[in-house]
Design an enzyme around this catalytic site. Structure first.
Site, PDB file in Angstrom:
ATOM      1  N   TRP A   1      47.549  36.385  43.092  1.00  0.00           N
ATOM      2  CA  TRP A   1      46.870  35.951  41.948  1.00  0.00           C
ATOM      3  C   TRP A   1      45.473  36.717  41.518  1.00  0.00           C
ATOM      4  O   TRP A   1      45.349  37.136  40.412  1.00  0.00           O
ATOM      5  CB  TRP A   1      46.514  34.323  41.752  1.00  0.00           C
ATOM      6  CG  TRP A   1      45.961  33.960  40.197  1.00  0.00           C
ATOM      7  CD1 TRP A   1      46.582  33.562  39.106  1.00  0.00           C
ATOM      8  CD2 TRP A   1      44.524  33.848  40.094  1.00  0.00           C
ATOM      9  NE1 TRP A   1      45.712  33.247  38.077  1.00  0.00           N
ATOM     10  CE2 TRP A   1      44.557  33.345  38.607  1.00  0.00           C
ATOM     11  CE3 TRP A   1      43.330  33.947  41.018  1.00  0.00           C
ATOM     12  CZ2 TRP A   1      43.313  33.151  38.045  1.00  0.00           C
ATOM     13  CZ3 TRP A   1      42.209  33.783  40.347  1.00  0.00           C
ATOM     14  CH2 TRP A   1      41.976  33.383  38.899  1.00  0.00           C
ATOM     15  N   HIS A   2      44.867  36.833  42.623  1.00  0.00           N
ATOM     16  CA  HIS A   2      43.564  37.704  42.415  1.00  0.00           C
ATOM     17  C   HIS A   2      43.592  39.158  42.062  1.00  0.00           C
ATOM     18  O   HIS A   2      42.831  39.574  41.416  1.00  0.00           O
ATOM     19  CB  HIS A   2      42.655  37.499  43.681  1.00  0.00           C
ATOM     20  CG  HIS A   2      42.053  36.145  43.768  1.00  0.00           C
ATOM     21  ND1 HIS A   2      42.710  35.046  44.283  1.00  0.00           N
ATOM     22  CD2 HIS A   2      40.857  35.350  43.488  1.00  0.00           C
ATOM     23  CE1 HIS A   2      41.847  33.881  44.110  1.00  0.00           C
ATOM     24  NE2 HIS A   2      40.939  34.179  43.370  1.00  0.00           N
ATOM     25  N   GLY A   3      44.801  39.585  42.477  1.00  0.00           N
ATOM     26  CA  GLY A   3      44.870  41.007  42.352  1.00  0.00           C
ATOM     27  C   GLY A   3      45.968  41.588  42.668  1.00  0.00           C
ATOM     28  O   GLY A   3      46.940  41.374  43.726  1.00  0.00           O
TER      29      GLY A   3
END
Lengths: 386, 473
Positions: free
Chosen positions: B324-326
């Site tokens: 989700w973060h990257g």
């Protein structure tokens, strides 16, 4: 609804959303009842706020008066947004100045307008490499005007990843990606910067003040080179003028800046983790690539009817000796002119251009920049066949 | 629009003035919708249309889910909503990442494929507003939320500008009830909101950007071998930077919402005083960890399954949390590391939880220290540009470079040490409390001095409008 701090634990409880049937209230209003309310500390908030506002106003005024008392004056900050604002003024047939701070300080837009018939757009930037801007203009299909490009060899051939290149690249990138919010912030900041002396983004910020603390370092610590202090003003057209204190012969400010240029223009030692020979080869390859890229950009520009002239601006004293030693004319300048086939004006070739003295060794004073520009115009007209 | 920009200062002043001068609640809500879209559109106007279209789709799908009588059709509509949201996220955020990995996979079996590079601009905050919107249909499906009748209210719930682009992830179920009737301002609420905004900006501009980011960037950007001290200090600088950056944004968002009469929950609760990793995730980015817990971990079986399955679920959740973060494998490794930390912690708890010494102060402090160190090790993967960079950092941290370069200046080292020590001290002293309680206990002059000092420091830094780290997520 709970309201006191005594039972805030109850209020901090997460809403029990999971696996329960909605109540009648939820069915009507579209959601579970609000179970969470932030606690508010019980303090005399109005009194506190009044005192805080008074302290902040007093502190800000005191800082402003102090900055003015030590020689700072209000001027615009040269940032990517101001550059972008100026970049937008470039019309298909504009005369555009690109390169480093010498073109920034030494060219007077009024004199160039008188001599060339068009008001130039000033896109040079302090400590910047000309190539990213040249490439951007060469890639701009609408542009077929004239470019006056300043050449300081060390900055002109700065390899990718170095601060001069990054400066230029950041500005160009911003001009392509600037958001409406960034644009609005620039319009809002300009009136403030024109009236408040302490708004100097590269000098009077907390970060810069901390960097000036005289704390000894470990032997191999990488201390970033010091940049010169405030010595010029910038107007909304990005025309830069040296302040009087810097132009005053023998001033303390002048001496300080002179001593900053020398380490700044001295090539740094190669990184410890790359063998010296490899580093030399890598740098050589980067410079060759730059010549190739610049020649390609110039060709592209000319193919559309655009023109370019390279200019080497005056510099003096120990800095001139250092530049002549580290980056001799035969090395980069001559090669650049040969590779691109573009006209070049090297100030030393003309007696009327070479008699100027740069007070802090690198730039002309505001008064001299007007005279220099006047004398440069015929050379520009000749080189550009105007 | 960034909180740390002049545009926002003017924008917020105008919105506040207009908002509180209106009497009609509907007019105020309309104003907030317009303001939120202006706030978002000020970054890239066309993407405001994308935001509206996903919101409107979820509004409609929410209604369909609620109306559907059979479990099967409810599920179909929900799958539609999940697919719509995740495909949007997948295209904009993971498009190039997926293509690159597909290319790599084909190359492994001898097929040379050159995918086109998709020149995709990532809509800012897409990961956040997708989750805001998704929580609505998920909660309706679970039967804990009735669909709202007002599209305008739902649009506002998703796009409410304080939390729109970088969280906290406010669920529609938490926000919609606040739109039922006009909020009243309790004594001190508005000014407390302003203080929280000052605190948030101070965390971002002064502590993250001025005191720590330069050192972290220099260390992570250094291409040579680093000395152990410099490597550790670089990672500690990043640990502090990301906390102050993100917690600063959340605090600003909470403060701005309070000024408008809305209540958002805490997103951080002094995470560097965590004892253990489950404790860490109860304190770090709480809105994401609870989102993943409620909508992923619990549906996978949660703790109500066999230990091995529960551990696998944990790792799956953290894997997706990392992603989700990257769109990079370094984020995945960061997530997997945290997943494995959580599993190891569970195993340790089984053996030692009931021991008397396990709860004494020394053990707790040591466990807290070990948690901080392990979290820092995981941050290496989060910050590093690639695995080569991460490996070089880890080698430096664990003495792999006997004669590594010492590049930080004494000033930078002092800044990192002082800010980190101050941060950890504050986190430990408030770990079982909250900021409101702490402020209530402080003498009035201390609150006044601290507020004035933070405001002066913000003015002194002149805010160069650096984007918040979490904008890119």
């Amino acid at each position: 609804m709970p309201s006191s701090t005594s039972n805030f634990k109850r209020r901090l409880r997460l809403p029990r959303l999971f696996f329960r049937k909605p109540s009648q209230f939820e069915s009507v209003h579209g959601g579970p009842p609000l179970e969470y309310e932030r606690p508010i500390p019980r303090l005399a908030w109005r009194g506190i706020t009044v005192v805080v506002v008074l302290i902040v106003i007093a502190g800000t005024c005191a800082w402003e008066f102090y900055c003015r008392s030590i020689g700072y004056g209000p001027t615009l900050n040269d940032n990517e947004d101001l550059w972008t604002m100026t970049r937008r003024r470039v019309k298909p047939e504009s005369v555009v100045i690109i390169g480093d701070s010498r073109a920034w300080f030494d060219l007077d837009l009024d004199e160039l307008q008188k001599g060339l018939g068009k008001r130039p757009v000033q896109l040079a930037m302090g400590g910047g490499c000309a190539y990213p801007v040249l490439a951007d203009l060469a890639n701009d299909e609408n542009f077929h005007g004239t470019i006056v490009c300043s050449v300081v060899p060390r900055l002109f051939v700065a390899p990718p990843g170095t601060p001069p290149m990054e400066r230029g690249e950041k500005a160009v990138r911003r001009s392509h990606t600037q958001t409406p919010a960034q644009r609005a912030s620039q319009y809002l900041a300009m009136p403030l910067e024109e009236h408040v002396a302490f708004l100097k983004q590269e000098e009077l910020t907390l970060d810069d003040l901390l960097k000036r603390l005289p704390i000894p370092n470990r032997p191999y610590a990488q201390v970033p080179p010091r940049l010169p202090p405030y010595f010029g003003t910038l107007d909304p057209e990005r025309r830069s003028r040296m302040i009087e204190e810097c132009a005053r012969p023998g001033s303390e400010l002048q001496r300080r800046i002179q001593q900053i240029w020398l380490p700044l223009f001295t090539p740094p030692p190669p990184p410890t983790y790359i063998p010296r020979e490899d580093f030399g080869k890598k740098m050589g390859a980067a410079i060759e690539a730059r010549f190739h890229d610049v020649a390609a950009a110039v060709q592209k520009l000319r193919a559309r009817g655009g023109k370019i002239v390279f200019v080497r601006f005056p510099h003096s004293g120990e800095l001139k000796k250092l530049e002549d030693r580290e980056t001799p004319r035969a090395g980069i300048w001559d090669r650049l002119i040969k590779e691109t086939g573009a006209p070049g004006i090297y100030y030393e070739d003309y007696p009327e251009l070479s008699g100027f003295n740069c007070p802090e060794w690198s730039h002309l004073s505001a008064g001299d920049s007007v005279e220099f520009s006047k004398r440069l115009v015929p050379h520009l007209r000749r080189a550009l066949q105007l | 629009m960034l909180f740390n920009s002049l545009t926002f200062v003017v924008f917020f002043a105008v919105v506040l003035t207009a908002y509180w001068s209106m009497r009609s609640w509907n007019a105020r809500k309309n104003l907030l919708v317009i303001a939120s879209y202006v706030f978002y559109g000020a970054w890239n106007p066309p993407f405001a249309a994308l935001l509206f279209s996903t919101t409107a789709m979820d509004f409609w799908l929410g209604k369909r889910i609620a109306k559907a009588k059979e479990r099967h059709s409810r599920r179909v509509w929900l799958v539609g909503s999940v697919c719509m949201n995740l495909s949007m996220l997948g295209f904009f955020k993971y498009g190039n990442f997926l293509l690159q990995n597909f290319q790599w996979l084909l190359a492994r079996i001898g097929i040379i494929y050159q995918p086109p590079h998709l020149d995709i601009l990532l809509p800012v905050g897409i990961s956040f507003y997708t989750f805001h919107s998704l929580s609505y249909t998920l909660d309706i499906y679970r039967g804990v939320l009735q669909p709202t009748k007002s599209l305008r209210d739902f649009v506002l719930a998703v796009s409410f500008f304080p939390q729109l682009v970088a969280g906290p992830i406010v669920r529609a179920g938490d926000f919609l009830p606040q739109l039922v009737r006009p909020p009243g301002l309790r004594a001190g609420q508005f000014l407390w909101g302003l203080l929280l905004m000052t605190l948030g900006l101070f965390e971002k501009i002064v502590l993250a950007d001025t005191m720590l980011s330069g050192s972290a960037d220099r260390i992570f950007g250094y291409a040579g071998p680093l000395a152990a001290l410099d490597s550790w200090l670089g990672v500690m600088a990043f640990a502090g930077q990301i906390f102050f950056d993100f917690a600063g944004y959340s605090t600003c968002a909470i403060g701005a919402a309070l000024c408008l009469g809305f209540h958002l929950k805490d997103n951080f609760r002094f995470p560097y005083a965590a004892i253990g990793f489950s404790d860490f995730w109860r304190r770090w980015h709480i809105s994401l960890s609870t989102f993943l817990r409620d909508y992923l971990y619990i549906p996978l079986g949660g703790n109500q399954v066999r230990p091995v399955r529960a551990a696998t679920n944990l790792v799956i959740v953290m894997f997706l949390g990392g992603l989700w973060h990257g769109a990079a494998w370094t984020f995945v490794v960061w997530g997997l590391l945290h997943g494995s930390y959580l599993v190891v912690e569970r195993v340790i708890r089984v053996f030692f939880e009931n021991k008397e010494w396990a709860s004494n102060l020394t053990t707790r402090l040591l466990a807290g220290f070990a948690t901080y160190v392990a979290v820092c090790v995981a941050w290496v993967f989060f910050r590093a540009s690639d695995f080569t960079n991460a490996a070089r950092m880890l080698r430096g941290m664990f003495g792999g470079h006997a004669h590594g370069d010492a590049i930080l200046t004494t000033r930078e080292m002092l800044q990192i040490a002082l800010v980190t020590a101050g941060m950890i001290l504050v986190h430990w002293s408030l770990r079982d409390s909250n900021i409101e309680t702490a402020v209530t206990r402080l003498p009035r002059w201390v609150v006044t001095a601290a507020w004035a000092l933070m405001a002066c420091a913000i003015i002194l830094t002149q805010g160069n409008s650096n984007a918040f780290i979490y904008f890119q997520f």
